[in-house]
Design an enzyme around this catalytic site. Sequence first.
Site, PDB file in Angstrom:
ATOM      1  N   GLY A  28       0.836  -1.184   0.000  1.00 35.61           N
ATOM      2  CA  GLY A  28       0.000   0.000   0.000  1.00 35.61           C
ATOM      3  C   GLY A  28       0.873   1.236   0.000  1.00 35.61           C
ATOM      4  N   TYR A  29       0.262   2.395  -0.252  1.00 32.91           N
ATOM      5  CA  TYR A  29       1.022   3.625  -0.444  1.00 32.91           C
ATOM      6  C   TYR A  29       0.531   4.717   0.501  1.00 32.91           C
ATOM      7  CZ  TYR A  29       3.218   1.549  -4.452  1.00 32.91           C
ATOM      8  OH  TYR A  29       3.970   0.732  -5.248  1.00 32.91           O
TER       9      TYR A  29
END
Length: 387
Positions: A28-29
């Site tokens: 995820g970012y």
Amino acid sequence: MGVETERKFLVGPGWRETVVRTREVRQGYLTDGPERAVRVRITDGAEAVLTVKGPRRGARRAEFEYPVPLADAEEILAGLCPQPLVLKKRHYLGGRFDGWTVDEFYGSNAGLVLAELDAEDAADVVDLPEWVTEEVTTDLRFDNASLHGRPYPTWATGPAAAPRPLRDPADAELVIFDNDGVLVDSEPIANRVLAALLTEAGFPTSYEDSVRRYMGGTLDRVRAMLRAETGRELPAGFTGHYRARLIEAFERDLRPVSGMAEVLRALSRRGTPFCVASSSPRDRLALGLRVTGLAPFFGDRVYCADDVTRGKPAPDLFLHAAVRMGVDPAHAVVVEDSVPGVDAATAAGMTSIGYAALTPADRLSAATRVVRDTSGLAVELGLKLSE
């Protein structure tokens, strides 16, 4: 300062034979812009890293990576990273392809398969594998950070496209044809061969059983069904024997579905784009189109089970075809003769036409429309077969 040197490619068949290791990746970012990206990645549910990346300069970009506690990474992915996460299987290749990896995406990016070469001299490599089809290193859409914010299946529609109701098939902006039983009259041949080989292997199967249970699926699906029902595996070499017999029978007996060439000509005259998306492996698909003389209608607009991680009834293959053709999935029509194929079209949000030449029409009742021959198909697509 750390530096990542990486090239990305779309791929065709041939790379799987050299896989030496596969790992599951979730990432995820915290930020995912083109100038900088901050990523948290968990591999195989056991290793976690935090990565900071700078802007891409051709094949190179600044990269800094640090290990983080697994529990912290899980909490960050669940609570701080926008959903959905980027999910993929990362395959490491060996032999003369050592240094290459192939990512098969699933989840929100289902249908995308990317090869990567990550090495100091990657930018200078010119002797590429034969299974590489197109370099996309500088296409920022293929960066994982971009895929996080704009998943692959949405590219043809633009971000946050509003869902639309199913359309009249005659208004289709893309027609996606299954191959076996729709374009080429291969299902009777394939099911006779499969039934005979399964019976020889100790799984008594009639031609009717094969049509009812296995038509439209892959050999992997057949294998999984038999394993679940009997606890036994197909014998070693079964796939090779099946394909060898099938190729021999195709070369001798295969014909196009009656009237299908006229349908393709009518679509061409009208200017409606079309392609083929089949559960068959690429070599078998190419053979069928060649033997029946239909290959020139499609050119390179041919998509198959080798292009995606999950086959029908998952929507991956049809979504992949829509993206490559640049058409909103909601504006595509799928022509299918199998239950898994109709289910895949429904899962992809596409209109479907059940082609009930061999499959009983009632088994295709989940399709938007059902036809029994190419004349009925032409009517549903709003085509004139002769001028």
